[in-house]
Scaffold this active site. Sequence first.
Site, PDB file in Angstrom:
ATOM      1  N   GLY A 113       0.824  -1.218   0.000  1.00 19.80           N
ATOM      2  CA  GLY A 113       0.000   0.000   0.000  1.00 19.80           C
ATOM      3  C   GLY A 113       0.853   1.262   0.000  1.00 19.80           C
ATOM      4  O   GLY A 113       2.084   1.197  -0.018  1.00 19.80           O
ATOM      5  N   ALA A 125      -5.318  -2.776   5.581  1.00 12.69           N
ATOM      6  CA  ALA A 125      -6.635  -2.218   5.927  1.00 12.69           C
ATOM      7  C   ALA A 125      -7.400  -1.896   4.661  1.00 12.69           C
ATOM      8  O   ALA A 125      -6.832  -1.825   3.570  1.00 12.69           O
ATOM      9  CB  ALA A 125      -6.463  -0.938   6.747  1.00 12.69           C
ATOM     10  N   THR A 147      -5.419   6.395  12.671  1.00 11.64           N
ATOM     11  CA  THR A 147      -5.678   7.575  11.841  1.00 11.64           C
ATOM     12  C   THR A 147      -6.288   8.728  12.634  1.00 11.64           C
ATOM     13  O   THR A 147      -6.909   8.512  13.687  1.00 11.64           O
ATOM     14  CB  THR A 147      -6.651   7.162  10.711  1.00 11.64           C
ATOM     15  N   ASP A 148      -6.143   9.932  12.094  1.00 12.95           N
ATOM     16  CA  ASP A 148      -6.818  11.096  12.684  1.00 12.95           C
ATOM     17  C   ASP A 148      -8.339  10.988  12.526  1.00 12.95           C
ATOM     18  O   ASP A 148      -9.083  11.726  13.172  1.00 12.95           O
ATOM     19  CB  ASP A 148      -6.306  12.400  12.061  1.00 12.95           C
ATOM     20  N   TYR A 154     -15.179   4.302   8.234  1.00 11.68           N
ATOM     21  CA  TYR A 154     -13.751   3.991   8.223  1.00 11.68           C
ATOM     22  C   TYR A 154     -13.127   4.309   9.588  1.00 11.68           C
ATOM     23  O   TYR A 154     -12.417   3.490  10.174  1.00 11.68           O
ATOM     24  CB  TYR A 154     -13.055   4.781   7.110  1.00 11.68           C
ATOM     25  N   LYS A 197     -11.321   1.790  12.343  1.00  6.46           N
ATOM     26  CA  LYS A 197      -9.939   1.959  12.806  1.00  6.46           C
ATOM     27  C   LYS A 197      -9.904   2.087  14.330  1.00  6.46           C
ATOM     28  O   LYS A 197      -9.003   1.576  14.992  1.00  6.46           O
ATOM     29  CB  LYS A 197      -9.298   3.184  12.147  1.00  6.46           C
TER      30      LYS A 197
HETATM   31  N1  LIG Z   1      -3.271   6.795   3.605  1.00  6.16           N
HETATM   32  C1  LIG Z   1      -3.547   7.594   4.626  1.00  6.16           C
HETATM   33  O1  LIG Z   1      -3.797   8.800   4.447  1.00  6.16           O
HETATM   34  C2  LIG Z   1      -3.520   7.059   6.038  1.00  6.16           C
HETATM   35  C3  LIG Z   1      -3.524   7.969   7.115  1.00  6.16           C
HETATM   36  C4  LIG Z   1      -3.496   7.470   8.428  1.00  6.16           C
HETATM   37  C5  LIG Z   1      -3.484   6.100   8.643  1.00  6.16           C
HETATM   38  N2  LIG Z   1      -3.517   5.251   7.569  1.00  6.16           N
HETATM   39  C6  LIG Z   1      -3.521   3.824   7.852  1.00  6.16           C
HETATM   40  O2  LIG Z   1      -2.303   3.309   7.361  1.00  6.16           O
HETATM   41  C7  LIG Z   1      -2.519   2.012   6.832  1.00  6.16           C
HETATM   42  C8  LIG Z   1      -2.043   1.960   5.394  1.00  6.16           C
HETATM   43  O3  LIG Z   1      -2.759   2.917   4.618  1.00  6.16           O
HETATM   44  P1  LIG Z   1      -2.502   3.017   3.037  1.00  6.16           P
HETATM   45  O4  LIG Z   1      -3.054   4.326   2.604  1.00  6.16           O
HETATM   46  O5  LIG Z   1      -1.099   2.664   2.732  1.00  6.16           O
HETATM   47  O6  LIG Z   1      -3.498   1.862   2.534  1.00  6.16           O
HETATM   48  P2  LIG Z   1      -3.602   1.219   1.085  1.00  6.16           P
HETATM   49  O7  LIG Z   1      -2.718   1.946   0.116  1.00  6.16           O
HETATM   50  O8  LIG Z   1      -5.061   1.132   0.784  1.00  6.16           O
HETATM   51  O9  LIG Z   1      -3.013  -0.240   1.295  1.00  6.16           O
HETATM   52  C9  LIG Z   1      -3.719  -1.206   2.041  1.00  6.16           C
HETATM   53  C10 LIG Z   1      -2.882  -2.456   2.072  1.00  6.16           C
HETATM   54  O10 LIG Z   1      -3.597  -3.455   2.804  1.00  6.16           O
HETATM   55  C11 LIG Z   1      -3.562  -4.680   2.067  1.00  6.16           C
HETATM   56  N3  LIG Z   1      -4.680  -5.521   2.432  1.00  6.16           N
HETATM   57  C12 LIG Z   1      -6.012  -5.269   2.318  1.00  6.16           C
HETATM   58  N4  LIG Z   1      -6.747  -6.304   2.785  1.00  6.16           N
HETATM   59  C13 LIG Z   1      -5.843  -7.234   3.233  1.00  6.16           C
HETATM   60  C14 LIG Z   1      -5.977  -8.519   3.823  1.00  6.16           C
HETATM   61  N5  LIG Z   1      -7.174  -9.099   4.061  1.00  6.16           N
HETATM   62  N6  LIG Z   1      -4.840  -9.197   4.163  1.00  6.16           N
HETATM   63  C15 LIG Z   1      -3.613  -8.662   3.911  1.00  6.16           C
HETATM   64  N7  LIG Z   1      -3.429  -7.448   3.337  1.00  6.16           N
HETATM   65  C16 LIG Z   1      -4.540  -6.741   2.999  1.00  6.16           C
HETATM   66  C17 LIG Z   1      -3.592  -4.217   0.608  1.00  6.16           C
HETATM   67  O11 LIG Z   1      -3.146  -5.244  -0.258  1.00  6.16           O
HETATM   68  P3  LIG Z   1      -3.875  -5.398  -1.706  1.00  6.16           P
HETATM   69  O12 LIG Z   1      -3.846  -4.034  -2.333  1.00  6.16           O
HETATM   70  O13 LIG Z   1      -3.051  -6.404  -2.409  1.00  6.16           O
HETATM   71  O14 LIG Z   1      -5.276  -5.844  -1.393  1.00  6.16           O
HETATM   72  C18 LIG Z   1      -2.602  -3.042   0.681  1.00  6.16           C
HETATM   73  O15 LIG Z   1      -1.272  -3.518   0.656  1.00  6.16           O
HETATM   74  C19 LIG Z   1      -4.000   1.714   7.006  1.00  6.16           C
HETATM   75  O16 LIG Z   1      -4.151   0.952   8.177  1.00  6.16           O
HETATM   76  C20 LIG Z   1      -4.639   3.070   7.152  1.00  6.16           C
HETATM   77  O17 LIG Z   1      -5.801   3.000   7.935  1.00  6.16           O
HETATM   78  C21 LIG Z   1      -3.517   5.688   6.284  1.00  6.16           C
END
Ligand SMILES: NC(=O)c1ccc[n+]([C@@H]2O[C@H](COP(=O)([O-])OP(=O)(O)OC[C@H]3O[C@@H](n4cnc5c(N)ncnc54)[C@H](OP(=O)(O)O)[C@@H]3O)[C@@H](O)[C@H]2O)c1
Length: 228
Positions: free
Chosen positions: A10, A55, A96-97, A119, A123
Amino acid sequence: MRYLVTGGSGKLGLHLCAKLECVAPSHAAFDILDKTALVRSFERYDVNAIIHLAAISDQKLADSRRDLAYAVNVIGTRNIADAANRHTIPLFYISTDYVFPGISGGYRETDPPAPANFYGWTKYAGELEVRASGCEHLVIRTSFRPDAWGFPTAYTNVMTSAELARCVTHCHVRGILHVGTPTKSFYDLARRRHAAIEPEECSDPCFPKRRDLNIDRWLAIRGTTPGT
Ligand SMILES: NC(=O)c1ccc[n+]([C@@H]2O[C@H](COP(=O)([O-])OP(=O)(O)OC[C@H]3O[C@@H](n4cnc5c(N)ncnc54)[C@H](OP(=O)(O)O)[C@@H]3O)[C@@H](O)[C@H]2O)c1
């Protein structure tokens, strides 16, 4: 330190994996919902800590596929936290915020969460699962600063305190930690990378406009001036 990173493919995962020594199995190889396979494959990874990112992070998808978002973000997190507890490996859970309503901003670790969307609720429920599992853990609430701003305009009246979860290697504390940079608008953030970005007012009354976190605890831990 060698980390097991879930969700390594991700947005956040790719960034973290480039900076840390880690093993990041793909979703197909390590499905956090497949408890049996997870227990089996866990033994193979010789790691000192887990960074749990996997996630459903797309908020619209989380809302339209609540069953899936609940399964991955809550049950999947429970599975990972239980595994961490069983193997006595510390767990970094990236939250997350969005666990806050985004109304007043400056949210502290001790403020009661009240998510504004599904969402955020999943979380927050993930946080509770981590805590209930009994594993050694740090819940890191943060927001993400993309390297490239993908839009021609950016909101001037939506505040954030974005910083990637670079604290993982700095942190020996446990509990909850808000990680970010000083509060700024999306517009101020975006124009650092693209001078030509146009300012825009967000007029959507439902959009949480004050998502910035109080980062005093993080600054005290870092002991240096934060990124801006
Ligand atoms: N992006 C933001 O702005 C942000 C801010 C604060 C916190 N976060 C948190 O940080 C984390 C990563 O965010 P991100 O933006 O990098 O998310 P992302 O780009 O949507 O990536 C999600 C990852 O989770 C994997 N995944 C989904 N379902 C799964 C399962 N059942 N088993 C194993 N892997 C699975 C996906 O793999 P596939 O794609 O192969 O399904 C992908 O690698 C999340 O927990 C999110 O809540 C994100």
